[in-house]
Design a protein around this motif. Structure first.
Motif, mmCIF file in Angstrom:
data_model
loop_
_atom_site.group_PDB
_atom_site.id
_atom_site.type_symbol
_atom_site.label_atom_id
_atom_site.label_comp_id
_atom_site.label_asym_id
_atom_site.label_seq_id
_atom_site.Cartn_x
_atom_site.Cartn_y
_atom_site.Cartn_z
ATOM 1 N N GLU A 193 -28.181 -11.356 -0.987
ATOM 2 C CA GLU A 193 -28.650 -12.738 -1.107
ATOM 3 C C GLU A 193 -29.528 -12.912 -2.342
ATOM 4 O O GLU A 193 -29.404 -13.901 -3.063
ATOM 5 N N SER A 195 -26.980 -14.855 -4.308
ATOM 6 C CA SER A 195 -27.131 -16.094 -3.531
ATOM 7 C C SER A 195 -26.025 -16.278 -2.500
ATOM 8 O O SER A 195 -25.762 -17.388 -2.053
ATOM 9 N N GLN A 216 -24.467 -15.722 1.250
ATOM 10 C CA GLN A 216 -24.857 -15.476 2.632
ATOM 11 C C GLN A 216 -23.785 -14.585 3.272
ATOM 12 O O GLN A 216 -22.602 -14.864 3.145
#
Length: 132
Positions: free
Chosen positions: A106, A110, A112
């Motif tokens: 993450e 970025s 998930q």
């Protein structure tokens, strides 16, 4: 001969400006996850396959071994295959691996993750030295 196409993972920028697309190769995600998992105390090594074992014996460093990524409709799924040191708590170590891999992916991409599955494939015993 047909070329093999690599399905890149699209990353959405965190800022408001849209300057274009960002795509990350699955091998990059595997390397990030493998390094994050191997940094956990209690992880002896990451499990590779025959090809990665041969490559390491020939002197090539294989960073993404022991990790498989899959991009499904409901999110990114990571499978981590590792060998654990003898004497450590397997559930606690596996939970640390899950947390570390999820946070590192993450922070760096970025993305998930939907799942981080840890597969313990072996136990590493301490090597005993014979002293004369």
């Amino acid at each position: 001969m047909a070329e093999k196409t690599i399905p890149y993972v699209k990353v959405k920028p965190t800022n408001k400006q849209d300057l274009g697309n960002i795509e990350v190769a699955p091998e990059v995600l595997e390397i990030i996850a493998s390094i994050a998992a191997s940094d956990i105390e209690g992880v002896a090594s990451m499990r590779g396959n025959f090809a990665s074992g041969v490559a390491e014996r020939l002197g090539k460093k294989v960073h993404g071994k022991g990790v498989k990524t899959e991009l499904a409709a409901d999110g990114l799924m990571i499978d981590v295959y590792c060998v654990i040191d003898y004497g450590v708590s397997i559930p606690k170590t596996a939970q640390k691996i899950q947390t570390q891999v999820r946070q590192t992916l993450e922070n760096m991409t970025s993305l998930q993750t939907q799942e981080v599955n840890v597969h313990v494939t072996g136990i590493q015993f301490e090597s005993q030295q014979i002293i004369d």
